[in-house]
Design a protein around this motif. Structure first.
Motif, PDB file in Angstrom:
ATOM      1  N   SER A  26       0.911  -1.361  -0.102  1.00 36.68           N
ATOM      2  CA  SER A  26      -0.024   0.122  -0.134  1.00 36.68           C
ATOM      3  C   SER A  26       0.750   1.183   0.002  1.00 36.68           C
ATOM      4  O   SER A  26       0.382   2.255  -0.445  1.00 36.68           O
ATOM      5  CB  SER A  26      -0.880  -0.277   1.212  1.00 36.68           C
ATOM      6  OG  SER A  26      -1.639  -1.127   1.230  1.00 36.68           O
ATOM      7  N   HIS A  27       2.176   1.032   0.485  1.00 37.78           N
ATOM      8  CA  HIS A  27       3.051   2.356   0.306  1.00 37.78           C
ATOM      9  C   HIS A  27       3.576   2.387  -0.983  1.00 37.78           C
ATOM     10  O   HIS A  27       3.678   3.461  -1.631  1.00 37.78           O
ATOM     11  CB  HIS A  27       4.028   2.039   1.309  1.00 37.78           C
ATOM     12  CG  HIS A  27       5.209   2.830   1.122  1.00 37.78           C
ATOM     13  ND1 HIS A  27       5.142   4.226   1.291  1.00 37.78           N
ATOM     14  CD2 HIS A  27       6.712   2.574   1.122  1.00 37.78           C
ATOM     15  CE1 HIS A  27       6.269   4.940   1.058  1.00 37.78           C
ATOM     16  NE2 HIS A  27       7.290   4.125   0.950  1.00 37.78           N
ATOM     17  N   VAL A  28       4.331   1.215  -1.592  1.00 35.06           N
ATOM     18  CA  VAL A  28       4.940   1.250  -3.033  1.00 35.06           C
ATOM     19  C   VAL A  28       3.796   1.457  -4.149  1.00 35.06           C
ATOM     20  O   VAL A  28       4.228   2.386  -4.832  1.00 35.06           O
ATOM     21  CB  VAL A  28       5.681  -0.035  -3.022  1.00 35.06           C
ATOM     22  CG1 VAL A  28       6.229  -0.289  -4.491  1.00 35.06           C
ATOM     23  CG2 VAL A  28       6.773  -0.431  -2.012  1.00 35.06           C
ATOM     24  N   HIS A  29       2.897   0.905  -3.944  1.00 34.90           N
ATOM     25  CA  HIS A  29       1.716   1.078  -4.712  1.00 34.90           C
ATOM     26  C   HIS A  29       0.747   2.037  -4.836  1.00 34.90           C
ATOM     27  O   HIS A  29      -0.065   2.147  -5.763  1.00 34.90           O
ATOM     28  CB  HIS A  29       1.374  -0.218  -5.626  1.00 34.90           C
ATOM     29  CG  HIS A  29       2.497  -1.384  -5.747  1.00 34.90           C
ATOM     30  ND1 HIS A  29       3.302  -1.083  -6.684  1.00 34.90           N
ATOM     31  CD2 HIS A  29       2.939  -2.351  -5.216  1.00 34.90           C
ATOM     32  CE1 HIS A  29       4.078  -2.110  -6.750  1.00 34.90           C
ATOM     33  NE2 HIS A  29       3.938  -2.978  -5.733  1.00 34.90           N
ATOM     34  N   GLY A  30       0.685   2.574  -3.569  1.00 36.75           N
ATOM     35  CA  GLY A  30      -0.499   3.284  -3.114  1.00 36.75           C
ATOM     36  C   GLY A  30      -0.226   4.491  -2.371  1.00 36.75           C
ATOM     37  O   GLY A  30       0.881   5.113  -2.514  1.00 36.75           O
ATOM     38  N   ILE A  31      -1.275   4.797  -1.482  1.00 35.52           N
ATOM     39  CA  ILE A  31      -1.047   6.080  -1.030  1.00 35.52           C
ATOM     40  C   ILE A  31      -0.509   5.944   0.588  1.00 35.52           C
ATOM     41  O   ILE A  31      -0.558   7.275   1.230  1.00 35.52           O
ATOM     42  CB  ILE A  31      -2.611   6.954  -0.647  1.00 35.52           C
ATOM     43  CG1 ILE A  31      -3.642   6.349  -0.016  1.00 35.52           C
ATOM     44  CG2 ILE A  31      -2.788   7.281  -2.223  1.00 35.52           C
ATOM     45  CD1 ILE A  31      -4.954   6.831   0.256  1.00 35.52           C
ATOM     46  N   VAL A  32      -0.327   4.921   1.179  1.00 37.05           N
ATOM     47  CA  VAL A  32       0.149   5.032   2.628  1.00 37.05           C
ATOM     48  C   VAL A  32       1.473   5.703   2.544  1.00 37.05           C
ATOM     49  O   VAL A  32       2.429   5.058   1.739  1.00 37.05           O
ATOM     50  CB  VAL A  32       0.290   3.563   3.112  1.00 37.05           C
ATOM     51  CG1 VAL A  32       1.021   3.435   4.252  1.00 37.05           C
ATOM     52  CG2 VAL A  32      -1.152   3.029   3.272  1.00 37.05           C
ATOM     53  N   ASN A  33       1.962   6.430   3.488  1.00 35.99           N
ATOM     54  CA  ASN A  33       3.088   7.231   3.380  1.00 35.99           C
ATOM     55  C   ASN A  33       3.637   7.112   4.877  1.00 35.99           C
ATOM     56  O   ASN A  33       4.771   7.797   5.054  1.00 35.99           O
ATOM     57  CB  ASN A  33       3.077   8.473   3.112  1.00 35.99           C
ATOM     58  CG  ASN A  33       1.946   9.342   3.697  1.00 35.99           C
ATOM     59  OD1 ASN A  33       1.366   9.053   4.814  1.00 35.99           O
ATOM     60  ND2 ASN A  33       1.718  10.694   3.299  1.00 35.99           N
TER      61      ASN A  33
END
Length: 231
Positions: A26-33
């Motif tokens: 979810s971080h690499v491909h999405g919006i989790v930071n």
């Protein structure tokens, strides 16, 4: 539109391998930071290694008092006979612990995090127990001691100077896991949005009943397109 700092924070990092995979995807491909690391989880070493491979992910500590085993030798009074914490997500109805023992336990968890070499971004807690009025002074003490911030909760309104963001949303959870919940984030003061993405592994069903929703969270967090005004 007004630029707004939006912290999409994944709780429970280090809990299991499936949780770790869900958060990193979810971080690499999405919006989790951002993610907060549970130092008494089943997959902490893996989570630390993954965090070091992905330095753009902010990492903090997900302080535990309502799940798992303690790290400090002084924490026996905080546990049941089986050695796990005696407190639950219904802690507001339970007898309050000695704040000094909680301080020593949470300090041990923070020190275990610091020993990994990761940079401490902020503090929060499993089930938001750091906002329990009976022990809320502990999180203030630790934030000041470690020169950091913590998740904004209304019970800690008097110490807004130590909030990691000026607003906090727990709406992306359960029935609120939807694109509409993310769309509803308004520009303005900085905001943290709590999320729980994960893949289901062999251990996770023994830890939590919040399962299918974690898969849905992961997919939505990957598919969602970050608005231009998010920073």
């Amino acid at each position: 539109m007004h630029k707004t700092h939006v912290l999409i924070n994944a709780d429970d990092f280090g809990l299991t391998t499936g949780v770790n995979r869900g958060i990193i995807d979810s971080h690499v491909h999405g919006i989790v930071n951002s993610a907060t690391l549970m130092m008494n989880g089943y997959a902490v070493d893996e989570a630390v290694a993954l965090a070091k491979l992905h330095p753009a992910l902010h990492v903090g500590v997900h302080l535990a008092l309502t799940w798992g085993r303690p790290l400090a030798k002084t924490s026996t009074p905080l546990t049941k006979e089986d050695g796990t914490f005696r407190y639950t997500n219904r802690f507001l109805t339970e007898a309050a612990p000695d704040p000094e023992l909680v301080y020593l336990e949470w300090k041990a968890q923070i020190e275990a995090f610091r020993a990994t070499g990761l940079s401490l971004h902020h503090l929060d807690s499993h089930h938001h127990v750091h906002g329990w009025p009976a022990i809320q002074d502990v999180i203030v003490r630790l934030a000041e001691e470690y020169d950091t911030t913590f998740r904004a909760l209304t019970t800690l309104d008097a110490r807004r100077d130590l909030w990691v963001t000026e607003r906090f949303s727990d709406q992306f959870y359960g029935d609120g896991v939807s694109r509409a919940t993310l769309d509803a984030i308004q520009p303005g003061d900085s905001i943290e949005v709590m999320v729980h993405p994960a893949d289901i592994d062999e251990i996770l069903p023994s830890v939590t009943s919040y399962l299918v929703q974690r898969l849905l969270e992961k997919q939505l967090l990957i598919d969602y397109e970050r608005p231009d005004w998010w920073v």
